[in-house]
Scaffold this motif. Sequence first.
Motif, mmCIF file in Angstrom:
data_model
loop_
_atom_site.group_PDB
_atom_site.id
_atom_site.type_symbol
_atom_site.label_atom_id
_atom_site.label_comp_id
_atom_site.label_asym_id
_atom_site.label_seq_id
_atom_site.Cartn_x
_atom_site.Cartn_y
_atom_site.Cartn_z
ATOM 1 N N GLY A 203 27.516 16.631 -36.003
ATOM 2 C CA GLY A 203 28.758 17.473 -36.664
ATOM 3 C C GLY A 203 28.484 18.117 -38.073
ATOM 4 N N PRO A 204 27.947 17.128 -38.875
ATOM 5 C CA PRO A 204 27.689 17.564 -40.066
ATOM 6 C C PRO A 204 26.559 18.618 -40.304
ATOM 7 C CG PRO A 204 27.752 15.036 -40.184
ATOM 8 C CD PRO A 204 27.789 15.694 -38.576
ATOM 9 N N THR A 205 25.668 18.517 -39.321
ATOM 10 C CA THR A 205 24.497 19.341 -39.393
ATOM 11 C C THR A 205 25.147 20.890 -38.877
ATOM 12 O OG1 THR A 205 22.816 17.898 -38.766
ATOM 13 C CG2 THR A 205 22.367 20.086 -38.632
ATOM 14 N N VAL A 206 26.011 20.891 -38.087
ATOM 15 C CA VAL A 206 26.660 22.105 -37.610
ATOM 16 C C VAL A 206 27.570 22.725 -38.817
ATOM 17 C CG1 VAL A 206 28.318 23.233 -35.756
ATOM 18 C CG2 VAL A 206 26.443 21.460 -35.029
ATOM 19 N N LEU A 207 28.172 21.853 -39.475
ATOM 20 C CA LEU A 207 29.038 22.176 -40.502
ATOM 21 C C LEU A 207 28.166 22.734 -41.570
ATOM 22 C CD1 LEU A 207 31.578 22.260 -42.188
ATOM 23 C CD2 LEU A 207 30.962 19.962 -43.022
ATOM 24 N N ALA A 208 26.749 22.387 -41.948
ATOM 25 C CA ALA A 208 26.228 22.880 -42.971
ATOM 26 C C ALA A 208 25.832 24.299 -42.398
ATOM 27 C CB ALA A 208 24.958 22.453 -43.037
ATOM 28 N N GLN A 209 25.286 24.596 -41.231
ATOM 29 C CA GLN A 209 25.307 25.923 -40.606
ATOM 30 C C GLN A 209 26.181 26.987 -40.712
ATOM 31 O OE1 GLN A 209 22.101 27.378 -39.411
ATOM 32 N NE2 GLN A 209 23.352 29.335 -39.487
ATOM 33 N N SER A 210 27.402 26.335 -40.353
ATOM 34 C CA SER A 210 28.655 27.082 -40.512
ATOM 35 C C SER A 210 28.968 27.712 -41.901
ATOM 36 C CB SER A 210 29.655 26.315 -39.771
ATOM 37 O OG SER A 210 29.637 26.077 -38.665
ATOM 38 N N THR A 211 28.600 26.769 -42.869
ATOM 39 C CA THR A 211 29.000 27.209 -44.256
ATOM 40 C C THR A 211 28.144 28.304 -44.510
ATOM 41 O OG1 THR A 211 29.536 24.940 -44.786
ATOM 42 C CG2 THR A 211 28.938 26.241 -46.646
ATOM 43 N N VAL A 212 26.857 28.172 -43.924
ATOM 44 C CA VAL A 212 25.843 29.446 -44.326
ATOM 45 C C VAL A 212 26.275 30.722 -43.855
ATOM 46 C CG1 VAL A 212 23.449 30.405 -44.112
ATOM 47 C CG2 VAL A 212 24.099 27.894 -44.786
ATOM 48 N N ASN A 213 26.892 30.539 -42.338
ATOM 49 C CA ASN A 213 27.360 31.466 -41.552
ATOM 50 C C ASN A 213 28.559 32.494 -42.220
ATOM 51 O OD1 ASN A 213 25.385 31.073 -39.887
ATOM 52 N ND2 ASN A 213 26.765 30.179 -38.251
ATOM 53 N N PHE A 214 29.263 31.539 -43.095
ATOM 54 C CA PHE A 214 30.838 32.150 -43.607
ATOM 55 C C PHE A 214 30.225 32.971 -44.784
ATOM 56 C CE2 PHE A 214 34.083 32.454 -46.386
ATOM 57 C CZ PHE A 214 35.082 32.109 -45.846
#
Length: 287
Positions: A203-214
């Motif tokens: 989850g934390p790694t996916v969160l990091a990617q989602s932050t960049v995607n935002f």
Amino acid sequence: MSVQIAGVKRGPAARLRALGGGWLQNLCLLLLVLFVLVSVFAPWLAPQDPTYGDLGSGLVGPSAEHWLGTDQGGHDTFSALIEGSRTSLVGPLAVVLFSTVTGIAVGLFTAWRGGWADTVIGRLLDVVFAFPALLVAILAVAIFGKGMTAPVIAMSLAYMPYTARLVRGLALQEQARPYIAAYRVQGHSGVFVAVRRLLPNIGPTVLAQSTVNFGYALLDLAALSFLGLGVQPPTPDWGAMINQSQAAVLQGQPLSSTVPAVAVVLVVVAFNVVGENFGDRLAGRDS
């Protein structure tokens, strides 16, 4: 009889504690919190109605009544900037939420099932991945008309492969760990292991990617509004404000155009800094 699984101790809380960064990340986080608070309380913070324009007060400079001046239509730039933060942030948030949820589901499914399902879905993701998100959004506008709904849905589908590929790769790595095999031996279903045990670890790694995607989604939607295909007047939006105030720059009043442009740049850079920092720390690299 309970069995202690060693891999479970590597949970999301322990990994998130390692995400604290230096002054640059903290500054970016503070900036993002500020923008979020402004967007939430925009109706109470805006000193004037951003949709009301007084042609007699068009293109005036900063004053006590208009802190950032007005555009050529006489709209208060400061009020429009505050109200525009709502549409400028809600759109990317919807894109990231939808693409992340669907990407996690697709990524876990392909990694868990493997075989022909992994191959077929992987090729479909490659096809979607080949089209830029902004181009897909423009195509959606051409088919369904201007606005935010169609572009947000189209861009969500365009951003989904980024998360799906990441989740699939992480899930394949986690499947090789002993704690996954231990849960399978205990007779737990694949859905339980994938959702309740594997997903919290990645989850934390996916969160990091989602932050960049935002950040990228915000930039794409702002570009769409700049082209006149996104949020339509009189609703304030940062991209639309830049487009509508181009004439003001030529007439010596650049604030109505440069201020929303600076806001877009600041938010995009802040999200990218935070996302990259999270990714580096999760990978064990110092930032």
